[in-house]
Design a protein around this motif. Structure first.
Motif, mmCIF file in Angstrom:
data_model
loop_
_atom_site.group_PDB
_atom_site.id
_atom_site.type_symbol
_atom_site.label_atom_id
_atom_site.label_comp_id
_atom_site.label_asym_id
_atom_site.label_seq_id
_atom_site.Cartn_x
_atom_site.Cartn_y
_atom_site.Cartn_z
ATOM 1 N N LEU A 1 2.302 -1.460 4.621
ATOM 2 C CA LEU A 1 1.771 0.118 4.372
ATOM 3 C C LEU A 1 3.122 0.692 4.447
ATOM 4 O O LEU A 1 3.876 0.643 5.718
ATOM 5 N N LEU B 1 4.028 -2.037 8.998
ATOM 6 C CA LEU B 1 4.203 -0.489 8.452
ATOM 7 C C LEU B 1 5.850 -0.350 8.683
ATOM 8 O O LEU B 1 6.549 -0.479 9.420
ATOM 9 N N LEU C 1 0.998 -1.251 0.005
ATOM 10 C CA LEU C 1 -0.058 -0.064 0.150
ATOM 11 C C LEU C 1 0.727 1.257 0.027
ATOM 12 O O LEU C 1 1.704 1.270 0.750
ATOM 13 N N TRP D 1 4.460 4.011 5.254
ATOM 14 C CA TRP D 1 3.950 5.425 5.784
ATOM 15 C C TRP D 1 4.256 6.644 5.203
ATOM 16 O O TRP D 1 5.472 6.683 4.815
ATOM 17 N N LEU E 1 -7.703 -0.032 5.567
ATOM 18 C CA LEU E 1 -7.190 -1.583 5.558
ATOM 19 C C LEU E 1 -8.232 -2.193 6.625
ATOM 20 O O LEU E 1 -8.726 -3.381 6.413
ATOM 21 N N TRP F 1 -5.301 5.253 5.750
ATOM 22 C CA TRP F 1 -4.838 4.022 4.984
ATOM 23 C C TRP F 1 -5.065 3.023 6.071
ATOM 24 O O TRP F 1 -5.522 1.770 5.700
#
Length: 358
Positions: free
Chosen positions: A87, A115, A34, A89, A103, A99
């Motif tokens: 993800l 993350l 992501l 950041w 999710l 986000w």
């Protein structure tokens, strides 16, 4: 095929965050990535990219990899759910929080989430953000001035759509309602450079824009849609484009909020990497407050392409009007592309440039 074999077949990571991920023993097959950066290790790897950045999605798809926008992606369940997600950041913490909410609403409870981000980019703040959402967290690794955290997703009571806000921009006696989302340029406020451009446009655009005859105008890098809405209200047929899917959606919402939606009034709004979606199209004017940052790095590439390729997308006598920080090196680019230009406004912080196609 084990994780060691997968790693050996991939290109090496180039960005610090990906170099940190590359050294993990995790099997990332089938995972979602992501908000990923451009990185060959990702683009030759496993899983699917979910990004609002058209450039990133195009790069993945060119490499034969799946990549989609978060808009319109339905909740994943059963066999459609990935084993995990990573993800990256973002610089905008509010966007990172969105986000996370997205999710939690999209993937099943218990899905692994990692993350990752640069320490200077605020990745350590995720500890407080996750705690506020009731999600546990552990630090998995750190290197290359980056940190990697891990948690498992759970249900939260906040709808990700709550991140969308509307604010009113005041331009003299005029009012415009602007939709805004984290990650969109000027989120929640009217940028000073854009204000100067708007104050200058009325006396600079062709008379048709302010009259009864439609004039075709391209709003390049439309952001929250303020330029598109201002122009459409004055009778222009506006094509608004942005590389960011959040910006495209914000512009659509802004036009709708001001009763300017519909092809007859506002033209169209679409994703485009500068002129990538506009092959063969010409306009009477191109207006822009072009970006020069990519996350925390300065990047003149898109702005240079905007200027260099503008003559090919302008009709004879058409003009490029853009606002920029006074220190940016745009005069040389304008001189080379158009053979000349003029400065219509200069408040020492920002300048409004005009160049006309002969």
């Amino acid at each position: 095929m084990n994780a060691e074999t997968i790693h050996s077949e991939r290109a090496r990571a180039e960005t610090p965050a990906c170099q940190l991920l590359e050294r993990q023993d995790a099997d990332y097959r089938g995972w979602w990535w992501l908000g990923p950066p451009r990185d060959p290790w990702l683009e030759t790897g496993q899983g699917m990219a979910i990004s609002a950045d058209l450039v990133v999605r195009d790069a993945w798809q060119a490499a034969g990899r799946p990549a989609v926008s978060p808009f319109g992606l339905l909740p994943a369940e059963g066999e459609g759910a990935p084993p995990g997600a990573v993800l990256f950041w973002p610089k905008s913490h509010a966007l990172g929080e969105w986000w996370l909410l997205w999710l939690c609403a999209t993937l099943p409870e218990g899905t692994r989430l990692q993350l990752v981000g640069e320490n200077q980019g605020g990745i350590k703040r995720v500890l407080k953000v996750l705690a506020a959402l009731g999600l546990g967290c552990r630090k998995r690794d750190s290197a290359r001035r980056c940190s990697l955290f891990e948690t498992r997703l759970g249900r939260v009571a906040i709808d990700p759509d709550a991140a969308w806000t509307t604010f009113e921009a005041k331009l003299g006696e005029e009012r415009l309602a602007l939709a805004s989302h984290p990650g969109v340029f000027g989120h929640g406020k009217l940028d000073d450079g854009t204000r100067l451009l708007l104050e200058t446009l009325a006396g600079a655009l062709p008379g048709d824009v302010l009259g009864d005859v439609f004039c075709d105008v391209l709003d390049m890098g439309c952001g929250d849609g303020i330029l598109a809405a201002w122009l459409a209200r004055r009778g222009a047929r506006v094509t608004a484009v942005d590389v960011n899917a959040f910006a495209v959606e914000a512009t659509r919402r802004t036009l709708a909020a001001n009763a300017l939606a519909g092809e007859a009034l506002s033209g169209e709004t679409l994703e485009s990497d500068v002129y990538s979606a506009l092959a063969g199209r010409e306009f009477d004017a191109i207006v822009s407050n072009p970006p020069f940052h990519q996350e925390r790095a300065i990047d003149y590439g898109p702005s240079a392409r905007l200027i260099q390729e503008a003559p090919a997308h302008l009709r004879a006598g058409g003009q490029l009007l853009l606002v920029a920080n006074a220190f940016l090196p745009y005069p040389d680019l304008l001189e080379r592309a158009f053979g000349g230009f003029e400065i219509l406004a200069d408040d020492r912080r920002f300048r409004v440039y005009r160049a006309i196609k002969c």
